[in-house]
Design a protein around this motif. Structure first.
Motif, PDB file in Angstrom:
ATOM      1  N   LYS A   1      -3.043  13.266  -1.747  1.00 13.82           N
ATOM      2  CA  LYS A   1      -2.639  12.764  -3.134  1.00 13.82           C
ATOM      3  C   LYS A   1      -2.810  11.162  -3.156  1.00 13.82           C
ATOM      4  CE  LYS A   1      -1.826  16.025  -5.992  1.00 13.82           C
ATOM      5  NZ  LYS A   1      -2.471  16.324  -7.186  1.00 13.82           N
ATOM      6  N   LYS A   2      -2.779  10.505  -4.193  1.00 13.16           N
ATOM      7  CA  LYS A   2      -2.817   9.178  -4.286  1.00 13.16           C
ATOM      8  C   LYS A   2      -1.888   8.350  -3.471  1.00 13.16           C
ATOM      9  CE  LYS A   2      -1.517   6.872  -8.058  1.00 13.16           C
ATOM     10  NZ  LYS A   2      -1.520   6.196  -9.155  1.00 13.16           N
ATOM     11  N   GLU A   3      -0.535   8.673  -3.452  1.00 15.99           N
ATOM     12  CA  GLU A   3       0.707   7.715  -2.646  1.00 15.99           C
ATOM     13  C   GLU A   3       0.212   8.374  -1.008  1.00 15.99           C
ATOM     14  OE1 GLU A   3       2.545   5.780  -4.039  1.00 15.99           O
ATOM     15  OE2 GLU A   3       1.626   6.581  -5.948  1.00 15.99           O
ATOM     16  N   ALA A   4      -0.064   9.507  -0.628  1.00 13.27           N
ATOM     17  CA  ALA A   4      -0.420   9.531   0.521  1.00 13.27           C
ATOM     18  C   ALA A   4      -1.483   8.891   1.039  1.00 13.27           C
ATOM     19  CB  ALA A   4      -0.357  11.198   0.899  1.00 13.27           C
ATOM     20  N   LEU A   5      -2.327   8.836   0.221  1.00 18.34           N
ATOM     21  CA  LEU A   5      -3.734   8.191   0.614  1.00 18.34           C
ATOM     22  C   LEU A   5      -3.506   6.542   0.895  1.00 18.34           C
ATOM     23  CD1 LEU A   5      -6.758   8.272   1.349  1.00 18.34           C
ATOM     24  CD2 LEU A   5      -7.226   8.308  -1.134  1.00 18.34           C
ATOM     25  N   LEU A   6      -2.718   6.306  -0.267  1.00 16.71           N
ATOM     26  CA  LEU A   6      -2.595   4.557   0.091  1.00 16.71           C
ATOM     27  C   LEU A   6      -1.706   4.330   1.281  1.00 16.71           C
ATOM     28  CD1 LEU A   6      -1.443   3.786  -3.703  1.00 16.71           C
ATOM     29  CD2 LEU A   6      -3.323   3.046  -2.419  1.00 16.71           C
ATOM     30  N   VAL A   7      -0.693   5.157   1.612  1.00 19.18           N
ATOM     31  CA  VAL A   7      -0.153   4.924   3.045  1.00 19.18           C
ATOM     32  C   VAL A   7      -1.169   5.073   4.122  1.00 19.18           C
ATOM     33  CG1 VAL A   7       1.926   5.889   4.521  1.00 19.18           C
ATOM     34  CG2 VAL A   7       2.132   5.675   2.025  1.00 19.18           C
ATOM     35  N   HIS A   8      -2.059   6.075   4.155  1.00 12.57           N
ATOM     36  CA  HIS A   8      -2.811   6.211   5.205  1.00 12.57           C
ATOM     37  C   HIS A   8      -3.768   4.964   5.369  1.00 12.57           C
ATOM     38  CE1 HIS A   8      -6.007   7.910   7.728  1.00 12.57           C
ATOM     39  NE2 HIS A   8      -6.874   7.505   6.687  1.00 12.57           N
ATOM     40  N   LEU A   9      -4.350   4.463   4.040  1.00 16.76           N
ATOM     41  CA  LEU A   9      -5.278   3.295   3.973  1.00 16.76           C
ATOM     42  C   LEU A   9      -4.507   2.088   4.571  1.00 16.76           C
ATOM     43  CD1 LEU A   9      -8.338   2.539   3.236  1.00 16.76           C
ATOM     44  CD2 LEU A   9      -7.142   2.201   0.863  1.00 16.76           C
ATOM     45  N   GLN A  10      -3.188   1.863   4.292  1.00 13.67           N
ATOM     46  CA  GLN A  10      -2.444   0.684   4.630  1.00 13.67           C
ATOM     47  C   GLN A  10      -2.515   0.781   6.249  1.00 13.67           C
ATOM     48  OE1 GLN A  10      -1.076  -1.588   2.523  1.00 13.67           O
ATOM     49  NE2 GLN A  10      -1.183  -2.881   4.323  1.00 13.67           N
ATOM     50  N   ASN A  11      -2.303   2.036   6.926  1.00 13.47           N
ATOM     51  CA  ASN A  11      -2.359   1.842   8.262  1.00 13.47           C
ATOM     52  C   ASN A  11      -3.507   1.784   9.087  1.00 13.47           C
ATOM     53  OD1 ASN A  11       0.362   2.406   8.529  1.00 13.47           O
ATOM     54  ND2 ASN A  11       0.175   4.894   8.158  1.00 13.47           N
ATOM     55  N   GLU A  12      -4.615   1.845   8.112  1.00 14.06           N
ATOM     56  CA  GLU A  12      -5.845   1.693   8.701  1.00 14.06           C
ATOM     57  C   GLU A  12      -6.704   0.269   8.512  1.00 14.06           C
ATOM     58  OE1 GLU A  12      -8.173   4.293  10.217  1.00 14.06           O
ATOM     59  OE2 GLU A  12      -6.099   5.598  10.457  1.00 14.06           O
ATOM     60  N   ILE A  13      -6.051  -0.444   7.843  1.00 10.89           N
ATOM     61  CA  ILE A  13      -6.678  -1.733   7.724  1.00 10.89           C
ATOM     62  C   ILE A  13      -5.683  -3.001   7.818  1.00 10.89           C
ATOM     63  CG2 ILE A  13      -7.951  -0.973   5.507  1.00 10.89           C
ATOM     64  CD1 ILE A  13      -5.923  -2.383   3.920  1.00 10.89           C
ATOM     65  N   GLU A  14      -6.120  -4.058   8.256  1.00  9.36           N
ATOM     66  CA  GLU A  14      -5.289  -5.157   8.574  1.00  9.36           C
ATOM     67  C   GLU A  14      -5.421  -6.364   7.627  1.00  9.36           C
ATOM     68  OE1 GLU A  14      -5.391  -7.743  12.623  1.00  9.36           O
ATOM     69  OE2 GLU A  14      -6.201  -5.631  12.585  1.00  9.36           O
ATOM     70  N   ALA A  15      -4.418  -7.103   7.438  1.00  8.02           N
ATOM     71  CA  ALA A  15      -4.419  -8.197   6.262  1.00  8.02           C
ATOM     72  C   ALA A  15      -5.440  -9.232   7.052  1.00  8.02           C
ATOM     73  CB  ALA A  15      -3.145  -8.826   6.385  1.00  8.02           C
ATOM     74  N   GLU A  16      -6.059  -9.995   6.233  1.00  9.78           N
ATOM     75  CA  GLU A  16      -7.053 -10.963   6.703  1.00  9.78           C
ATOM     76  C   GLU A  16      -6.330 -12.276   7.227  1.00  9.78           C
ATOM     77  OE1 GLU A  16     -11.200 -13.008   5.283  1.00  9.78           O
ATOM     78  OE2 GLU A  16     -10.194 -11.859   3.713  1.00  9.78           O
ATOM     79  N   LYS A  17      -6.982 -12.792   8.290  1.00  8.26           N
ATOM     80  CA  LYS A  17      -6.452 -13.855   8.753  1.00  8.26           C
ATOM     81  C   LYS A  17      -7.085 -15.123   8.407  1.00  8.26           C
ATOM     82  CE  LYS A  17      -5.178 -11.124  12.878  1.00  8.26           C
ATOM     83  NZ  LYS A  17      -5.570 -11.007  14.290  1.00  8.26           N
ATOM     84  N   SER A  18      -6.483 -16.510   8.301  1.00  8.33           N
ATOM     85  CA  SER A  18      -7.057 -17.586   8.055  1.00  8.33           C
ATOM     86  C   SER A  18      -8.392 -18.010   9.125  1.00  8.33           C
ATOM     87  CB  SER A  18      -6.335 -18.534   8.209  1.00  8.33           C
ATOM     88  OG  SER A  18      -5.733 -19.021   9.421  1.00  8.33           O
ATOM     89  N   PHE A  19      -9.212 -18.814   8.735  1.00  6.40           N
ATOM     90  CA  PHE A  19     -10.477 -19.260   9.449  1.00  6.40           C
ATOM     91  C   PHE A  19     -10.031 -19.364  11.059  1.00  6.40           C
ATOM     92  CE2 PHE A  19     -11.872 -20.391   5.428  1.00  6.40           C
ATOM     93  CZ  PHE A  19     -12.802 -19.753   5.075  1.00  6.40           C
TER      94      PHE A  19
END
Length: 175
Positions: free
Chosen positions: A18-36
């Protein structure tokens, strides 16, 4: 045929989450972009994708260790459906790259038209092989965009199934 050469993709995926579970999963699979990072201070990421999530949408790109101005920006929207969720995904070039390449290719295209006129009406062949430079630049510019984008988008299309815990489905709007 020409759609396969354009630097964008529209895809749809279906997940049993479901959408909420997928958003949680996706959040665990990606990283925030760092500066240059410059020189020896190259930035490295522990996850294969970087980006941000704001329910129900997300924006991602592959975390690569090399430069590619044509790296697709992946924008998606997650919607609940009866058996899980549907994810609509659009991949495209960064806005700055779109604008720059449109201007650059536009100028080169106009130069190519001028060269074509010279070839047809002013016996331009007497100018020598240099008269073909605008055509070569136009071809090289288009090839750079297509190859730079499509090689990366193919990798992302495959990765998204794992990243979204989803299977790619036929998107009715892409016919």
């Amino acid at each position: 045929m020409i759609k396969k050469l354009l630097p964008f993709e529209e895809l749809a995926y279906h997940s049993t989450l479901k959408k909420e579970a997928l958003l949680v999963h996706l959040q665990n699979e990606i990283e925030a972009e760092k500066s240059f990072g410059f020189g020896t201070q190259r930035i490295s990421y522990s996850k294969p994708y970087i980006g941000k999530i704001s329910n129900p949408t997300f924006e991602l790109k592959r975390a690569i260790s090399y430069r590619n101005s044509f790296l697709p920006i992946i924008k998606g929207e997650i919607k609940d459906d009866i058996s899980g969720s549907k994810i609509d995904v659009k991949m495209g070039l960064p806005d700055f790259v779109k604008i720059f390449m449109c201007i650059w290719l536009g100028i080169v295209f106009l130069a190519s038209l001028g060269t074509l006129y010279t070839l047809l009406y002013n016996n331009g062949l007497k100018e020598g092989p240099f008269i073909f430079i605008p055509f070569v630049m136009l071809f090289a510019g288009v090839a750079m965009v297509v190859l730079g984008f499509k090689t990366e988008s193919k990798k992302s299309i495959n990765d998204l199934e794992q990243l979204l815990q989803a299977k790619r489905i036929q998107n009715n709007s892409s016919h």
